[in-house]
Design a protein around this motif. Structure first.
Motif, PDB file in Angstrom:
ATOM      1  N   SER A 167       0.830  -1.208   0.000  1.00  0.00           N
ATOM      2  CA  SER A 167       0.000   0.000   0.000  1.00  0.00           C
ATOM      3  C   SER A 167       0.860   1.253   0.000  1.00  0.00           C
ATOM      4  O   SER A 167       0.585   2.213  -0.742  1.00  0.00           O
ATOM      5  N   TYR A 168       1.908   1.255   0.795  1.00  0.00           N
ATOM      6  CA  TYR A 168       2.814   2.410   0.850  1.00  0.00           C
ATOM      7  C   TYR A 168       3.509   2.619  -0.494  1.00  0.00           C
ATOM      8  O   TYR A 168       3.596   3.753  -0.987  1.00  0.00           O
ATOM      9  N   LEU A 169       3.998   1.548  -1.091  1.00  0.00           N
ATOM     10  CA  LEU A 169       4.701   1.655  -2.369  1.00  0.00           C
ATOM     11  C   LEU A 169       3.777   2.202  -3.456  1.00  0.00           C
ATOM     12  O   LEU A 169       4.169   3.069  -4.239  1.00  0.00           O
ATOM     13  N   LEU A 170       2.544   1.705  -3.500  1.00  0.00           N
ATOM     14  CA  LEU A 170       1.610   2.161  -4.524  1.00  0.00           C
ATOM     15  C   LEU A 170       1.201   3.615  -4.298  1.00  0.00           C
ATOM     16  O   LEU A 170       1.049   4.378  -5.260  1.00  0.00           O
ATOM     17  N   ALA A 171       1.043   4.015  -3.028  1.00  0.00           N
ATOM     18  CA  ALA A 171       0.636   5.388  -2.727  1.00  0.00           C
ATOM     19  C   ALA A 171       1.696   6.393  -3.150  1.00  0.00           C
ATOM     20  O   ALA A 171       1.382   7.545  -3.467  1.00  0.00           O
ATOM     21  N   ASN A 172       2.969   5.971  -3.168  1.00  0.00           N
ATOM     22  CA  ASN A 172       4.066   6.883  -3.487  1.00  0.00           C
ATOM     23  C   ASN A 172       4.663   6.636  -4.871  1.00  0.00           C
ATOM     24  O   ASN A 172       5.669   7.256  -5.231  1.00  0.00           O
ATOM     25  N   HIS A 173       4.053   5.737  -5.640  1.00  0.00           N
ATOM     26  CA  HIS A 173       4.488   5.429  -7.007  1.00  0.00           C
ATOM     27  C   HIS A 173       3.745   6.328  -7.980  1.00  0.00           C
ATOM     28  O   HIS A 173       2.530   6.508  -7.877  1.00  0.00           O
ATOM     29  N   ASP A 174       4.467   6.899  -8.931  1.00  0.00           N
ATOM     30  CA  ASP A 174       3.863   7.760  -9.951  1.00  0.00           C
ATOM     31  C   ASP A 174       3.702   6.960 -11.243  1.00  0.00           C
ATOM     32  O   ASP A 174       4.689   6.710 -11.941  1.00  0.00           O
ATOM     33  N   PRO A 175       2.477   6.544 -11.589  1.00  0.00           N
ATOM     34  CA  PRO A 175       2.283   5.736 -12.796  1.00  0.00           C
ATOM     35  C   PRO A 175       2.647   6.473 -14.083  1.00  0.00           C
ATOM     36  O   PRO A 175       2.898   5.837 -15.112  1.00  0.00           O
ATOM     37  N   GLU A 176       2.679   7.803 -14.030  1.00  0.00           N
ATOM     38  CA  GLU A 176       3.058   8.573 -15.217  1.00  0.00           C
ATOM     39  C   GLU A 176       4.569   8.627 -15.404  1.00  0.00           C
ATOM     40  O   GLU A 176       5.051   8.946 -16.488  1.00  0.00           O
ATOM     41  N   GLU A 177       5.317   8.337 -14.330  1.00  0.00           N
ATOM     42  CA  GLU A 177       6.785   8.283 -14.392  1.00  0.00           C
ATOM     43  C   GLU A 177       7.227   6.985 -13.715  1.00  0.00           C
ATOM     44  O   GLU A 177       7.885   7.011 -12.667  1.00  0.00           O
ATOM     45  N   PRO A 178       6.885   5.833 -14.309  1.00  0.00           N
ATOM     46  CA  PRO A 178       7.095   4.552 -13.626  1.00  0.00           C
ATOM     47  C   PRO A 178       8.552   4.202 -13.358  1.00  0.00           C
ATOM     48  O   PRO A 178       8.832   3.391 -12.471  1.00  0.00           O
ATOM     49  N   ALA A 179       9.477   4.799 -14.086  1.00  0.00           N
ATOM     50  CA  ALA A 179      10.889   4.460 -13.893  1.00  0.00           C
ATOM     51  C   ALA A 179      11.533   5.235 -12.745  1.00  0.00           C
ATOM     52  O   ALA A 179      12.661   4.929 -12.353  1.00  0.00           O
ATOM     53  N   LEU A 180      10.813   6.219 -12.210  1.00  0.00           N
ATOM     54  CA  LEU A 180      11.366   7.023 -11.124  1.00  0.00           C
ATOM     55  C   LEU A 180      11.198   6.318  -9.787  1.00  0.00           C
ATOM     56  O   LEU A 180      10.212   5.601  -9.572  1.00  0.00           O
ATOM     57  N   PRO A 181      12.135   6.497  -8.861  1.00  0.00           N
ATOM     58  CA  PRO A 181      11.956   5.939  -7.507  1.00  0.00           C
ATOM     59  C   PRO A 181      10.730   6.538  -6.842  1.00  0.00           C
ATOM     60  O   PRO A 181      10.308   7.654  -7.167  1.00  0.00           O
ATOM     61  N   ILE A 182      10.140   5.802  -5.926  1.00  0.00           N
ATOM     62  CA  ILE A 182       8.979   6.319  -5.217  1.00  0.00           C
ATOM     63  C   ILE A 182       9.379   7.546  -4.413  1.00  0.00           C
ATOM     64  O   ILE A 182      10.516   7.684  -3.966  1.00  0.00           O
ATOM     65  N   GLY A 183       8.445   8.454  -4.226  1.00  0.00           N
ATOM     66  CA  GLY A 183       8.725   9.667  -3.478  1.00  0.00           C
ATOM     67  C   GLY A 183       8.545   9.466  -1.985  1.00  0.00           C
ATOM     68  O   GLY A 183       7.910   8.510  -1.530  1.00  0.00           O
ATOM     69  N   GLY A 184       9.115  10.396  -1.214  1.00  0.00           N
ATOM     70  CA  GLY A 184       8.923  10.389   0.230  1.00  0.00           C
ATOM     71  C   GLY A 184       9.478   9.186   0.943  1.00  0.00           C
ATOM     72  O   GLY A 184       8.958   8.785   1.984  1.00  0.00           O
ATOM     73  N   ASN A 185      10.548   8.611   0.409  1.00  0.00           N
ATOM     74  CA  ASN A 185      11.101   7.389   0.999  1.00  0.00           C
ATOM     75  C   ASN A 185      12.321   7.725   1.849  1.00  0.00           C
ATOM     76  O   ASN A 185      13.334   8.191   1.330  1.00  0.00           O
ATOM     77  N   PRO A 186      12.261   7.509   3.175  1.00  0.00           N
ATOM     78  CA  PRO A 186      13.409   7.834   4.027  1.00  0.00           C
ATOM     79  C   PRO A 186      14.571   6.893   3.781  1.00  0.00           C
ATOM     80  O   PRO A 186      14.393   5.748   3.365  1.00  0.00           O
ATOM     81  N   THR A 218      15.659  -2.107  -6.155  1.00  0.00           N
ATOM     82  CA  THR A 218      16.207  -1.244  -5.105  1.00  0.00           C
ATOM     83  C   THR A 218      17.656  -0.888  -5.407  1.00  0.00           C
ATOM     84  O   THR A 218      18.394  -1.677  -6.002  1.00  0.00           O
ATOM     85  N   ALA A 219      18.030   0.323  -5.004  1.00  0.00           N
ATOM     86  CA  ALA A 219      19.417   0.787  -5.103  1.00  0.00           C
ATOM     87  C   ALA A 219      19.620   1.788  -3.984  1.00  0.00           C
ATOM     88  O   ALA A 219      18.921   2.805  -3.926  1.00  0.00           O
ATOM     89  N   ASP A 220      20.560   1.487  -3.091  1.00  0.00           N
ATOM     90  CA  ASP A 220      20.721   2.278  -1.873  1.00  0.00           C
ATOM     91  C   ASP A 220      19.379   2.273  -1.136  1.00  0.00           C
ATOM     92  O   ASP A 220      18.829   1.222  -0.878  1.00  0.00           O
ATOM     93  N   HIS A 221      18.830   3.445  -0.823  1.00  0.00           N
ATOM     94  CA  HIS A 221      17.542   3.481  -0.131  1.00  0.00           C
ATOM     95  C   HIS A 221      16.389   3.744  -1.086  1.00  0.00           C
ATOM     96  O   HIS A 221      15.241   3.868  -0.661  1.00  0.00           O
ATOM     97  N   GLN A 222      16.677   3.827  -2.395  1.00  0.00           N
ATOM     98  CA  GLN A 222      15.629   4.124  -3.368  1.00  0.00           C
ATOM     99  C   GLN A 222      14.929   2.842  -3.822  1.00  0.00           C
ATOM    100  O   GLN A 222      15.549   1.779  -3.924  1.00  0.00           O
ATOM    101  N   ILE A 223      13.634   2.973  -4.108  1.00  0.00           N
ATOM    102  CA  ILE A 223      12.822   1.838  -4.543  1.00  0.00           C
ATOM    103  C   ILE A 223      12.065   2.241  -5.798  1.00  0.00           C
ATOM    104  O   ILE A 223      11.403   3.290  -5.833  1.00  0.00           O
TER     105      ILE A 223
END
Length: 240
Positions: A167-186, A218-223
């Motif tokens: 749920s968290y991953l989907l809420a912060n995933h941008d379907p218009e920019e699917p290749a970008l890491p999710i936002g707001g990820n500590p 995943t790469a470093d802390h990005q998802i």
């Protein structure tokens, strides 16, 4: 305006106006009103672990994040932190506190080097009283945010560990920019685990499982979400 915490600079009106226009909270404001808000705003910079405000303090400013990451959290009686939300670029926070008149309901701290627009709360309230149509627009946005928060609480209460993470991953995933890491990820998994009501070990196990299945990268802390449909299917399964 009374300067909030953090180092500040003079206000470049065009930059602040464009920053506010890109947010959900101020997107419906006409240009003249955005420029008026920009005139009683300032830019503020915060270092990692620098405090913005504490629970119970009078609401002196409403914030818009330009870059970096801010954690909103509560402290329990044992001083244990409970993360509630991570605020990233393009998001606003503390607007509800301005309306309540009861001070900030949470604590806020920068997790990274963070740049914010700090809007003087007193001046903003005065402007809204003079233009009530803007108040209703802003309250509608705040109401939707509160509904989203209720959904987050329900997710933590009723979902399994896998479903909470999905749920968290989907809420912060941008379907218009699917290749970008999710936002707001500590960067620290413990911070995210706190918000999701999980132990750090459980969160890491779920992320590793999703990665093995090819649902995320995943790469470093990005998802990066690779298979949003698979994550969505996870939410439909009965809790085990």
């Amino acid at each position: 305006m009374r300067a909030p915490n953090g180092s500040g600079t003079t206000t470049p009106i065009p930059l602040v106006t464009e920053t506010l226009r890109a947010t959900t909270l101020f997107s419906a404001f006409p240009d003249a009103h955005l420029e008026a808000v920009a005139r009683f705003s300032r830019l503020a910079s915060f270092s990692p672990e620098e405090e913005l405000f504490r629970e119970g303090e009078p609401c002196s400013a409403v914030y818009c994040c330009i870059s970096g990451l801010v954690k909103l959290y509560l402290l329990g009686s044992d001083q244990h932190e409970k993360a509630l939300e991570f605020v990233g670029a393009g998001q606003t926070f503390a607007e509800a506190a301005m309306f309540s008149g009861q001070g900030y309901p949470v604590n806020a701290v920068a997790l990274d080097v963070t740049r914010l627009v700090a809007i003087d709360a007193f001046s903003l309230m005065r402007h809204l009283r003079q233009h009530p149509e803007l108040t209703w627009q802003m309250l509608a946005v705040i109401s939707r945010s509160l509904h989203a928060l209720v959904g987050q609480i329900r997710s933590v209460s009723l979902h399994s560990a896998e479903q909470r993470v999905a749920s968290y991953l989907l809420a912060n995933h941008d379907p218009e920019e699917p290749a970008l890491p999710i936002g707001g990820n500590p960067s620290r998994r413990s911070e995210l685990a706190s918000m999701l009501g999980l132990t750090t070990e459980t969160l890491c196990r779920v992320i590793a499982s999703f990665r093995r299945r090819g649902w995320i990268e995943t790469a470093d802390h990005q998802i990066v979400v690779s298979e949003p449909d698979a994550l969505q299917d996870t939410l439909k399964r009965p809790r085990r």
